[in-house]
Design a protein around this motif. Sequence first.
Motif, PDB file in Angstrom:
ATOM      1  N   GLN A 315      -2.196  -2.122  -2.242  1.00  0.00           N
ATOM      2  CA  GLN A 315      -1.691  -3.229  -1.367  1.00  0.00           C
ATOM      3  C   GLN A 315      -2.636  -4.339  -1.229  1.00  0.00           C
ATOM      4  OE1 GLN A 315      -1.172  -1.378   2.469  1.00  0.00           O
ATOM      5  NE2 GLN A 315       0.975  -1.579   2.285  1.00  0.00           N
ATOM      6  N   GLN A 318      -0.472 -10.119  -0.580  1.00  0.00           N
ATOM      7  CA  GLN A 318       0.930 -10.214  -0.890  1.00  0.00           C
ATOM      8  C   GLN A 318       1.907  -9.118  -0.794  1.00  0.00           C
ATOM      9  OE1 GLN A 318       1.370 -12.629  -4.506  1.00  0.00           O
ATOM     10  NE2 GLN A 318      -0.755 -13.126  -4.416  1.00  0.00           N
ATOM     11  N   GLY A 319       1.405  -7.827  -0.929  1.00  0.00           N
ATOM     12  CA  GLY A 319       2.361  -6.834  -0.640  1.00  0.00           C
ATOM     13  C   GLY A 319       1.922  -5.474  -1.534  1.00  0.00           C
ATOM     14  N   ASP A 320       2.783  -4.638  -1.742  1.00  0.00           N
ATOM     15  CA  ASP A 320       2.522  -3.417  -2.481  1.00  0.00           C
ATOM     16  C   ASP A 320       2.805  -3.954  -4.075  1.00  0.00           C
ATOM     17  OD1 ASP A 320       2.464  -2.099  -0.050  1.00  0.00           O
ATOM     18  OD2 ASP A 320       4.625  -1.695  -0.060  1.00  0.00           O
ATOM     19  N   TYR A 321       1.693  -2.998  -4.788  1.00  0.00           N
ATOM     20  CA  TYR A 321       1.892  -3.342  -6.299  1.00  0.00           C
ATOM     21  C   TYR A 321       1.484  -2.173  -6.947  1.00  0.00           C
ATOM     22  CZ  TYR A 321      -3.161  -4.000  -5.903  1.00  0.00           C
ATOM     23  OH  TYR A 321      -4.606  -4.010  -5.622  1.00  0.00           O
ATOM     24  N   TYR A 334       4.049  -6.468  -8.633  1.00  0.00           N
ATOM     25  CA  TYR A 334       4.658  -6.446  -7.236  1.00  0.00           C
ATOM     26  C   TYR A 334       5.908  -5.671  -6.992  1.00  0.00           C
ATOM     27  CZ  TYR A 334       0.521  -9.227  -5.553  1.00  0.00           C
ATOM     28  OH  TYR A 334      -0.819  -9.574  -5.449  1.00  0.00           O
ATOM     29  N   LYS A 336       8.872  -3.701  -3.961  1.00  0.00           N
ATOM     30  CA  LYS A 336       9.390  -3.310  -2.797  1.00  0.00           C
ATOM     31  C   LYS A 336       9.462  -1.822  -2.462  1.00  0.00           C
ATOM     32  CE  LYS A 336      12.642  -4.624   0.661  1.00  0.00           C
ATOM     33  NZ  LYS A 336      14.021  -5.391   1.187  1.00  0.00           N
TER      34      LYS A 336
END
Length: 375
Positions: A315, A318-321, A334, A336
């Motif tokens: 993480q 910008q989010g999960d990757y 990246y 979801k």
Amino acid sequence: MKTTYIYLFLSLIILTFSCGEKDELGQKKEELSKLKKEATALRAAIENLEKEIASLDPEFGRQNRRSILISTLKPERTHFEHFVEVSGSVLSKKNVSISGEVSGRIQEIKAVEGMRVRQGEVLARIDAEAILRNIDEVEKQLELASILFEKQERLWNQQIGTEIQYLEAKNRKESLEKNLASLKTQESRTVVRAPFNGTVESVLVRLGELVQPGTPMFQFVGESDLFVEADVSERFVGIVTQGDSVEISFPSIQQLLKTKVSAVGSIVNPNNRTFKVEVFLPRIPNVKPNMVSILKIKDYENSDAVIIPNYLILQDNQGDYVFTVEDNVSKKRYIKRGRVYKDRAEILSGLEGTETLVDKGFREVGDNFNVTIVE
């Protein structure tokens, strides 16, 4: 004397040769040490120069970055299921307390704790002597009342006597009949019987003890109508519903079975923020009331999901990757993330399932790092 001179001469030659060898070896060691120092300085100079160039030309830095050893794996594209796991307890809808229905002393106790009985079998007897005496008295009164009623009825049919006399005789006879039936019902209740097939869990009275109506005598558990009750967190309200598939395991007997949710509570307990879930339990050997069980309630499934190990997901702001590998270069991708069950994460977007993911070494790489795949 001549021989002694020869030996002395040979010794001088050998000594001179040995000293020459030692001097040559020392020179080579000094030369090696000097070259190592020069190589170390040269490497440091090369690294400093590469850093300076990389700061001015990032593309040069990416091309000249050292390759990192990694292993890889492929995402799975398969059926994914998510379960809610909670602990529950086996209960019985036929776990009842058998109480006395008449007053009297315990005359006989046939049941013992742990005894399995069939419906209608005698568990205990209460002294019925007083009731039997009343039955004998009422039977004699009824015998006389029946004779008087028959005589009065014959006279009434011949239109002899009054209607009041006939009705009084009839009423007395019928009252005694009802009284006798009531006494016989009480007499039958002095015998305590099993209401259904089951097991005597505990005996709560002793021989000779005086009991009253409502006095608990036995704790009785039926063999059928078992179910598992569990408390489920309120965050699953609307997710866990009646009819959901359930997998039940019993750790103490190492047994596993599949069934369905039979009922869902409509009230949330304010003390622990949970609601009740009831699961139907078919008859299986060795399962007893109050036994601990583990429930796995399936609350979600996806027949065509992209699945990867959850530990590979990192993480940032910008989010999960995750990191993928393309042409021996790591790429930051990246994604979801969906639901996670047993360290397997469902990927809703960002991966198609055909990519190659960085496995071992995923924390050492970055975006556009040169990598070497080790099988």
